[in-house]
Design an enzyme around this catalytic site. Structure first.
Site, PDB file in Angstrom:
ATOM      1  N   ILE A 135       0.871  -1.196   0.000  1.00 27.23           N
ATOM      2  CA  ILE A 135       0.000   0.000   0.000  1.00 27.23           C
ATOM      3  C   ILE A 135       0.903   1.240   0.000  1.00 27.23           C
ATOM      4  CG2 ILE A 135      -1.746   1.303   1.265  1.00 27.23           C
ATOM      5  CD1 ILE A 135      -2.788  -1.264   2.427  1.00 27.23           C
ATOM      6  N   ASP A 200       4.594  -4.163  16.253  1.00 32.09           N
ATOM      7  CA  ASP A 200       4.798  -3.964  14.811  1.00 32.09           C
ATOM      8  C   ASP A 200       3.964  -2.765  14.324  1.00 32.09           C
ATOM      9  OD1 ASP A 200       5.430  -5.121  11.963  1.00 32.09           O
ATOM     10  OD2 ASP A 200       3.258  -4.905  11.988  1.00 32.09           O
ATOM     11  N   LYS A 204       5.120   1.089  12.712  1.00 32.42           N
ATOM     12  CA  LYS A 204       4.585   1.647  11.461  1.00 32.42           C
ATOM     13  C   LYS A 204       3.859   2.966  11.736  1.00 32.42           C
ATOM     14  CE  LYS A 204       3.869  -2.997   9.528  1.00 32.42           C
ATOM     15  NZ  LYS A 204       2.888  -4.085   9.467  1.00 32.42           N
TER      16      LYS A 204
HETATM   17  N1  HSE Z   1       3.925  -9.033  10.497  1.00 30.10           N
HETATM   18  C1  HSE Z   1       3.344  -7.923   9.797  1.00 30.10           C
HETATM   19  C2  HSE Z   1       1.856  -8.129   9.656  1.00 30.10           C
HETATM   20  C3  HSE Z   1       3.928  -7.680   8.448  1.00 30.10           C
HETATM   21  O1  HSE Z   1       1.304  -9.103  10.155  1.00 30.10           O
HETATM   22  O2  HSE Z   1       1.226  -7.258   9.064  1.00 30.10           O
HETATM   23  C4  HSE Z   1       5.307  -7.088   8.522  1.00 30.10           C
HETATM   24  O3  HSE Z   1       5.275  -5.838   9.110  1.00 30.10           O
END
Ligand code: HSE
Length: 422
Positions: A135, A200, A204
C-alpha cells in the site's frame, strides 16, 4: 535510455520479491519509464543459498563493502531486517550522496531524526515499503496530499491481528485458537508477540504519525494495547451493538497536539474499515481538503512489498542529477502522543440484585462519564455480564472510574475495556 545501477542489501523475502519482479516486469518498466534498472551487487548472508533466477552468481556477495564501497552503484536498496547494522549502512550511503531506498520500518521508526537530518540538502531517502507493504501510504501522504492538513489517519496496518480478529468474528473462534490457526497457515510467526501485542503496528504508526505531524512521534510515546485480552464474547456483544472489532492504529492532530495510539477498537459495522478482513491492510485518511480517502491492499508479502520498493527505486532514479527537493521537511522536534477522548465499551460481571447498577452509574457520574447504552446479559444466575457504552470521555477519567468500580463490593470483576472509534 537512462540506466541506473542498484546495490541491494538483503535478499530475504522482500529482496527476492524485488529480484523476481524486476526479472518479470523490467522490460515494461524500461518501456514505460525509459529507465533500465540494473542490479549490480547483492549483499546476502549465505552465498550457497538458491536465489531467484536471472541473476549471475558473481553479483552476490557476503561483504557489505562490495556494495557500499562500489562507486559504480547509483542507488542503495536496503531490505535487511532489524535496526542494526542496517541503520549504519543507510546513513553511510546517504552521507556518500547516494539516494537510498529502504523497506526497513525498524530503522525508519527508530532513527527518524538521524535519517531526516542526514538527508537534507538534496539527498534522498525513500521508505514507502517500510509501512504496509504494497500500500503506497508513505508516497500518498508525502507526495499526493501536501495540500491538506491531515486531521486523522485510521489504519488496519497489521495483517496478522486482522486475520486473527476476522476468525474470531466470522467463525466464533477464541483468541488462542485463532492464533494457532494463523500460525499453522503461516500468517503469524512462531513468536507472534510483535504482531499480537501491537509492537509492529506501533513502529509503522510512528512513521505515519511523524509524516502527519511534521515532527517525530517516537515509538515509545505511542499508546499500545494488544489483542490477547479480547474474548470472543466481546466481539459477539459488539455485533449486537452494531460494532466490528479491529486492531486500529490511529494518528490524529487536535489543536496541534498529536494523538498516536494502537489498540483494538470497536468501529461501526458500516465504517469502510469494518469490511477489511483476513490478512488485508487498509488506511483511512481524513484530510481537510480532500475529505475521506481509503487505501486497501496487501500489507506484507514478497511481491506486494517489491511493488513499493521498485516504485521507490524509479522515483529515486529520477532524482539523480535533478535539482529536486529532498525528503519531506519534518522538523527534528520530538512530540509525545498525549491523552485523548474516546467512547468506551466496558464489560463487567456483577451480582444480579437491586442497587448494583445505580452504584456503578454513580461512579461514572462522579467522573463526568456519560453512558450512551447499556446491556445486561443472562437471566436467573447469581452473576451476570453488564455492558456499558459511553459517550466520549478522557482516558484517564475512565481508568480512575474503573479502578474505583473494580474495588467496589457490588462488582465481581471488570472484564474488559475497549475503545470505540467512529
Ligand atoms: N507481520 C506484519 C503483519 C507484516 O502481520 O502485518 C510485517 O510488518
Amino acid at each position: 535510455m537512462k540506466t541506473v545501477n542498484i546495490g541491494i542489501l538483503g535478499c530475504g523475502t522482500v529482496g527476492s520479491g524485488v529480484l523476481k519482479t524486476l526479472a518479470a516486469n523490467g522490460g515494461w518498466i524500461e518501456k514505460r519509464e525509459n529507465l533500465k534498472i540494473h542490479v549490480k551487487r547483492i549483499l546476502v548472508n549465505d552465498l550457497a543459498k538458491e536465489r531467484p533466477e536471472g541473476y549471475p552468481k558473481s553479483i552476490f556477495t557476503d561483504d557489505p563493502e562490495e556494495v557500499l564501497g562500489d562507486s559504480g552503484i547509483d542507488i542503495i536498496v536496503e531490505m535487511l531486517s532489524g535496526e542494526n547494522p542496517a541503520a549504519d549502512y543507510i546513513l553511510r550511503a546517504i552521507a556518500s550522496g547516494k539516494p537510498v531506498v529502504t523497506s526497513n520500518k525498524s530503522v525508519v521508526a527508530a532513527r527518524w531524526n538521524d535519517i531526516m537530518t542526514a538527508s537534507r540538502g538534496g539527498r534522498h531517502v525513500f521508505f514507502d515499503a517500510s509501512v504496509c507493504g504494497g500500500i503506497p501510504i508513505i508516497s500518498i501522504l508525502s507526495n499526493s496530499m501536501q495540500a491538506n492538513r491531515i486531521n486523522r489517519v485510521l489504519g488496519i496496518i497489521n495483517g496478522t491481528t486482522n486475520y486473527i480478529l476476522t476468525r474470531m468474528s466470522k467463525d466464533g473462534a477464541q483468541f488462542g485458537d485463532a492464533l494457532a490457526q494463523a500460525k499453522r497457515l503461516g500468517f503469524a510467526e512462531a513468536d507472534a508477540t510483535a504482531d499480537v501485542e501491537g509492537f509492529d503496528a506501533a513502529s509503522k504508526l510512528s512513521i505515519i504519525a511523524s509524516l502527519v505531524a511534521g515532527r517525530h512521534v517516537p515509538v515509545g510515546s505511542i499508546y499500545r494495547e494488544g489483542i490477547s485480552k479480547i474474548d470472543e464474547v466481546d466481539i459477539s456483544i459488539g455485533k449486537e451493538l452494531g460494532f466490528t472489532l479491529k486492531m486500529l492504529a490511529i494518528a490524529a492532530i487536535r489543536d496541534d497536539a498529536v494523538e498516536a495510539r494502537v489498540h483494538p477498537a470497536f468501529i461501526p459495522s458500516k465504517h469502510p474499515l469494518a469490511s477489511v478482513s483476513d490478512s488485508f491492510n487498509a488506511v483511512f485518511i481524513d484530510g481537510n481538503a480532500v475529505g475521506e480517502l481509503m487505501l486497501y491492499g496487501r500489507g506484507a508479502g514478497d511481491l506486494p512489498t517489491a511493488s513499493s520498493v521498485i516504485s521507490d527505486i524509479i522515483t529515486a532514479a529520477k532524482t539523480i542529477g535533478a535539482d529536486t527537493p529532498g525528503v519531506i521537511n519534518t522538523t527534528e522536534e520530538t512530540v509525545a502522543a498525549g491523552d485523548w477522548e474516546s467512547e468506551y465499551y466496558i464489560r463487567m460481571t456483577v451480582p444480579d440484585r437491586p442497587g448494583v447498577l445505580s452504584k456503578i452509574a454513580g461512579v461514572f457520574s462522579e467522573h463526568r462519564i456519560s453512558i450512551s447504552s447499556l446491556i445486561q446479559k443472562g437471566f436467573d444466575t447469581p452473576h451476570v455480564p453488564l455492558v456499558f457504552v459511553t459517550h466520549p470521555c478522557s482516558k484517564n477519567a475512565m481508568l480512575d472510574a474503573l479502578a474505583k468500580i473494580a474495588d467496589s463490593p457490588e462488582v465481581v470483576s471488570v472484564d474488559n475495556l475497549i475503545h470505540v472509534v467512529r
